[in-house]
Scaffold this active site. Sequence first.
Site, mmCIF file in Angstrom:
data_model
loop_
_atom_site.group_PDB
_atom_site.id
_atom_site.type_symbol
_atom_site.label_atom_id
_atom_site.label_comp_id
_atom_site.label_asym_id
_atom_site.label_seq_id
_atom_site.Cartn_x
_atom_site.Cartn_y
_atom_site.Cartn_z
ATOM 1 N N GLY A 16 40.669 51.059 35.747
ATOM 2 C CA GLY A 16 41.658 50.443 36.033
ATOM 3 C C GLY A 16 42.401 51.271 34.206
ATOM 4 N N PHE A 17 43.021 50.734 34.239
ATOM 5 C CA PHE A 17 44.072 51.953 32.720
ATOM 6 C C PHE A 17 43.880 50.927 31.656
ATOM 7 C CE2 PHE A 17 47.320 50.166 29.703
ATOM 8 C CZ PHE A 17 48.112 51.547 29.285
ATOM 9 N N ILE A 18 43.390 49.854 31.191
ATOM 10 C CA ILE A 18 42.410 49.772 30.069
ATOM 11 C C ILE A 18 41.197 49.801 29.764
ATOM 12 C CG2 ILE A 18 42.665 47.701 28.073
ATOM 13 C CD1 ILE A 18 44.728 46.318 29.065
ATOM 14 N N ASP A 37 34.836 48.034 40.034
ATOM 15 C CA ASP A 37 36.141 47.970 40.977
ATOM 16 C C ASP A 37 36.768 48.982 42.386
ATOM 17 O OD1 ASP A 37 38.776 48.995 40.590
ATOM 18 O OD2 ASP A 37 38.712 48.828 38.335
ATOM 19 N N GLY A 42 43.541 50.161 40.326
ATOM 20 C CA GLY A 42 42.740 51.153 39.311
ATOM 21 C C GLY A 42 42.109 52.317 40.079
ATOM 22 N N LEU A 82 38.451 42.393 33.135
ATOM 23 C CA LEU A 82 39.571 43.078 33.399
ATOM 24 C C LEU A 82 39.964 43.397 34.530
ATOM 25 C CD1 LEU A 82 38.795 43.981 30.709
ATOM 26 C CD2 LEU A 82 39.899 46.180 30.657
ATOM 27 N N THR A 101 43.176 36.837 43.850
ATOM 28 C CA THR A 101 42.042 37.493 43.048
ATOM 29 C C THR A 101 41.928 36.765 41.644
ATOM 30 O OG1 THR A 101 42.932 39.639 43.949
ATOM 31 C CG2 THR A 101 41.784 40.296 42.134
ATOM 32 N N ALA A 123 40.118 39.665 29.808
ATOM 33 C CA ALA A 123 40.461 39.683 29.615
ATOM 34 C C ALA A 123 42.054 38.867 30.172
ATOM 35 C CB ALA A 123 40.798 40.978 30.267
ATOM 36 N N TYR A 154 51.490 34.501 37.874
ATOM 37 C CA TYR A 154 50.565 35.286 37.707
ATOM 38 C C TYR A 154 49.994 34.570 36.322
ATOM 39 C CZ TYR A 154 49.017 39.112 34.484
ATOM 40 O OH TYR A 154 48.058 39.623 34.079
#
Length: 336
Positions: A16-18, A37, A42, A82, A101, A123, A154
């Site tokens: 993913g991004f981070i 992942d 991602g 994460l 998830t 995270a 969320y």
Amino acid sequence: MFRSTPRKVLVTGGAGFIGSHLVERLLEAGDEVWVVDDLSTGRLANLEAVRSHPSLHLVVDSIMNWPLMDDVVGQVEAVYHLAAAVGVRKIMEEPVATITTNVRGTEIVLDCCHRHGAALFLASTSEIYGKGGERLHEEHDRIMGSTSRRRWAYACTKVLDEFLALAYHQERGLPVVVGRFFNTVGPRQSGQWGMVVPRLVEQALAGDPLTVYGTGEQRRSFLHVDDAVRAVVGLMERKEALGQVYNIGSEAELAILALAERVKGRTGSSSPVQLIPYEQAYGEGFEDMERRQPDTTKLRRLLDWAPTKGIDAIIDEVAADLTARPAVTSAGSSAG
Ligand code: UDP
């Protein structure tokens, strides 16, 4: 605390991004890194620079695969968790997947860490503060909207994740650190799931109208992903961080309308700015917060840490990244 270099570590959501920025940093530090992942948000391209690194083990699978997670966590000393369903748009469009998830996935990760004695970085997100405010510190009360407003689902999943992680720490001695990301941005983040910076930059580069939701007077504080990753790595090296929660963000605020103007200026775009009502952007059941600014005193006291990159540098880097990789179409993990 956790560092006896080189270590064996797992990054869930590592494509993913981070996550991908964190993976690069850990490999640089000499760690052997596993990535789990499922590529739901991602992308393999995020790991392009390290794909053939001898110390990287990439597992394309879901954190919901309990036996698989048990096997991988059994091989490492620390886990950076994460992997999550993130992005306001994703939450509005896929609430069932988001909730399961984030709740079941974290339950599995915690169970595996506990059974194998692996330390955990969890995270979390500034969303958990709910309707937000200024100088939010870690002990601040949370104000959530009604359950009919699905945006708050969320935040509630992440609140539950935090409670469970802290419970594992307090009741079962699991070494846990929780980091709450505030609007983390930078190269590789995509606007597909709603994140404002890549969306506005992409629109500016394409000459399309810049879509500003609501009045545009709502403010956010943006942190460069490199600064966020530095905080994460630092926290996992400090014993004092165990069982603690830390805000990870920039304290510099910017109104979204001002951000749009800034994006236009930095990219030299003549795109108009278009105000769009929230209902049109996200449908019914959406509530936004006016401000969400962190107090990062706790983090700065523990680590020699401060953000190094301001919003102009961030816009420039995002623009360069989007220009180099115009086909970016999916979001990254846990942007908070
Ligand atoms: N936003 C916007 N235009 C967009 C996407 C988002 O004006 O195309 C706004 C959004 O309504 C919010 C802010 O920008 O007020 C930040 O949105 P993002 O989804 O990046 O993060 P979050 O809402 O989680 O802070």
